[in-house]
Design an enzyme around this catalytic site. Structure first.
Site, PDB file in Angstrom:
ATOM      1  N   ASP A   1       0.843  -1.180   0.000  1.00 19.94           N
ATOM      2  CA  ASP A   1       0.000   0.000   0.000  1.00 19.94           C
ATOM      3  C   ASP A   1       0.883   1.235   0.000  1.00 19.94           C
ATOM      4  O   ASP A   1       1.967   1.247   0.583  1.00 19.94           O
ATOM      5  CB  ASP A   1      -0.918   0.013   1.231  1.00 19.94           C
ATOM      6  CG  ASP A   1      -0.128   0.157   2.524  1.00 19.94           C
ATOM      7  OD1 ASP A   1      -0.048   1.290   3.050  1.00 19.94           O
ATOM      8  OD2 ASP A   1       0.441  -0.841   2.994  1.00 19.94           O
ATOM      9  N   SER A   2       0.436   2.283  -0.691  1.00 18.82           N
ATOM     10  CA  SER A   2       1.111   3.575  -0.703  1.00 18.82           C
ATOM     11  C   SER A   2       2.571   3.417  -1.148  1.00 18.82           C
ATOM     12  O   SER A   2       2.833   2.928  -2.244  1.00 18.82           O
ATOM     13  CB  SER A   2       0.987   4.236   0.676  1.00 18.82           C
ATOM     14  OG  SER A   2       1.325   5.598   0.625  1.00 18.82           O
ATOM     15  N   ALA A   3       3.542   3.792  -0.316  1.00 17.61           N
ATOM     16  CA  ALA A   3       4.941   3.600  -0.690  1.00 17.61           C
ATOM     17  C   ALA A   3       5.261   2.125  -0.911  1.00 17.61           C
ATOM     18  O   ALA A   3       6.111   1.778  -1.738  1.00 17.61           O
ATOM     19  CB  ALA A   3       5.860   4.182   0.379  1.00 17.61           C
TER      20      ALA A   3
ATOM     21  N   HIS B   1      -7.031   7.931   1.483  1.00 11.97           N
ATOM     22  CA  HIS B   1      -5.810   7.136   1.389  1.00 11.97           C
ATOM     23  C   HIS B   1      -5.659   6.193   2.581  1.00 11.97           C
ATOM     24  O   HIS B   1      -5.739   6.608   3.740  1.00 11.97           O
ATOM     25  CB  HIS B   1      -4.609   8.077   1.315  1.00 11.97           C
ATOM     26  CG  HIS B   1      -3.323   7.409   0.998  1.00 11.97           C
ATOM     27  ND1 HIS B   1      -3.047   6.883  -0.236  1.00 11.97           N
ATOM     28  CD2 HIS B   1      -2.220   7.169   1.763  1.00 11.97           C
ATOM     29  CE1 HIS B   1      -1.831   6.363  -0.227  1.00 11.97           C
ATOM     30  NE2 HIS B   1      -1.316   6.517   0.970  1.00 11.97           N
TER      31      HIS B   1
END
Length: 325
Positions: free
Chosen positions: A162-164, A295
């Protein structure tokens, strides 16, 4: 250390503070929980050291084995946190991996790559690639980790984050697509949840998005990757001018998950559209969007219905099914 007496060097709000003596004080996602057996969902976890010199490690998860003769898919997971906070050992990611492993009935390895600013990017990629190669070394019965040798079907290896962490999963899949990369297993699928991609020029709703979020994202990549701070670096902008074609992606299936209220939403959609049109080895790419959420909402509101739907979506992907959220 007594941070009241140390002289502050700089603050990267809301994530961390750095002191002139070299100490980094992380302000969020700092709690840790030990590996355990969760009797409610019958998932067991343990921690393993992967690279002693750099202390790169991982948390490994094993679901209840209804049939010990059946080997299970493997999920290699990369946590988020902007390359500078969080770990597989904090309560948020431990809870999430426990739930996903239980729902999907997979073995999972959650990688603890080193964090910026002490270890600036590309170290996160280097650690993750080394961890992936260490995991793959078990595919022919070698390697020290018993759970990987005994319970994993190495024809069903997935990457996710997820994300980074989704950014890392993408970059690992690009490396896996290099025939000279030396990875001894084939990556079947990659799941990118709210991927952290960015660029020097705004796209879609970014132009009118939350200015605080835009300012944060404009500062984040140069902070974690000072050696190549340009937002059109292919590692942060994989569809930018000069980036290698996504047709080189070294997997057969991709699932992109975006959230309607996430400022990174349009980047996820652009990645999906670019991959779909690039002539990527007849690969299969799907996208799902969660309405009304922001997010990484599923990590911080894990019991809500939409978080449950997202986990079900990921579990289905890991079992080669294709439901919609």
């Amino acid at each position: 250390m007594d941070t009241n007496k140390a002289e502050l060097d700089y603050e990267f709000s809301p994530l961390l503070r750095a002191y002139k003596n070299g100490h980094i004080e992380r302000l969020v996602d700092t709690d840790t929980v030990p590996p355990s057996f969760d009797p409610q969902i019958n998932v067991t976890s343990k921690d393993v050291l992967i690279i002693p010199d750099s202390k790169v490690s991982a948390r490994v998860y094993l679901p209840k084995l209804a049939n010990t003769n059946k080997k299970l898919p493997l999920l290699v997971y990369f946590h988020g946190g902007g390359f500078c906070i969080s770990s597989p050992f904090d309560s948020t990611y431990h809870r999430f991996l426990n739930s996903l492993v239980s729902r999907a009935n997979v073995v999972a390895v959650s990688v603890d790559y080193r964090l910026a600013p002490e270890h600036p990017v590309p170290i996160a990629y280097e650690d993750s690639w080394a961890a992936l190669k260490w995991i793959a070394s078990h595919s022919e019965g070698h390697g020290p980790e018993t759970w990987l040798k005994e319970f994993v079907d190495f024809s069903k290896v997935f990457l996710a984050g997820d994300s980074a962490g989704a950014n890392i999963a993408h970059n690992m899949a690009m490396l896996a697509g290099d025939p000279n990369g030396g990875l001894s297993v084939i990556i079947l699928g990659v799941a990118l949840v709210h991927p952290y991609f960015w660029g020097s020029e705004p796209i879609g709703s970014e132009a009118t998005g939350d200015p605080e979020w835009k300012d944060f994202l404009n500062r984040l990549w140069p902070f974690v990757c000072p050696s190549v701070p340009n937002h059109d670096n292919p590692q942060i902008n994989p569809v930018g001018a000069g980036a290698p074609s996504l047709s080189r992606l070294g997997c057969k299936k991709v699932r992109v998950c975006v959230a309607q209220k996430d400022i990174l939403r349009d980047r996820g959609w652009l990645y999906y559209e670019t991959l779909r049109k690039c002539g990527w080895n007849n690969g299969d790419v799907e996208i799902t969007e969660t309405e009304g959420e922001g997010h990484d909402f599923h990590l911080y509101n894990p019991t809500c219905e939409k978080a449950n739907n997202l986990i079900e979506c990921l579990a289905a992907f890991l079992n080669l099914e294709s439901p919609a959220l």
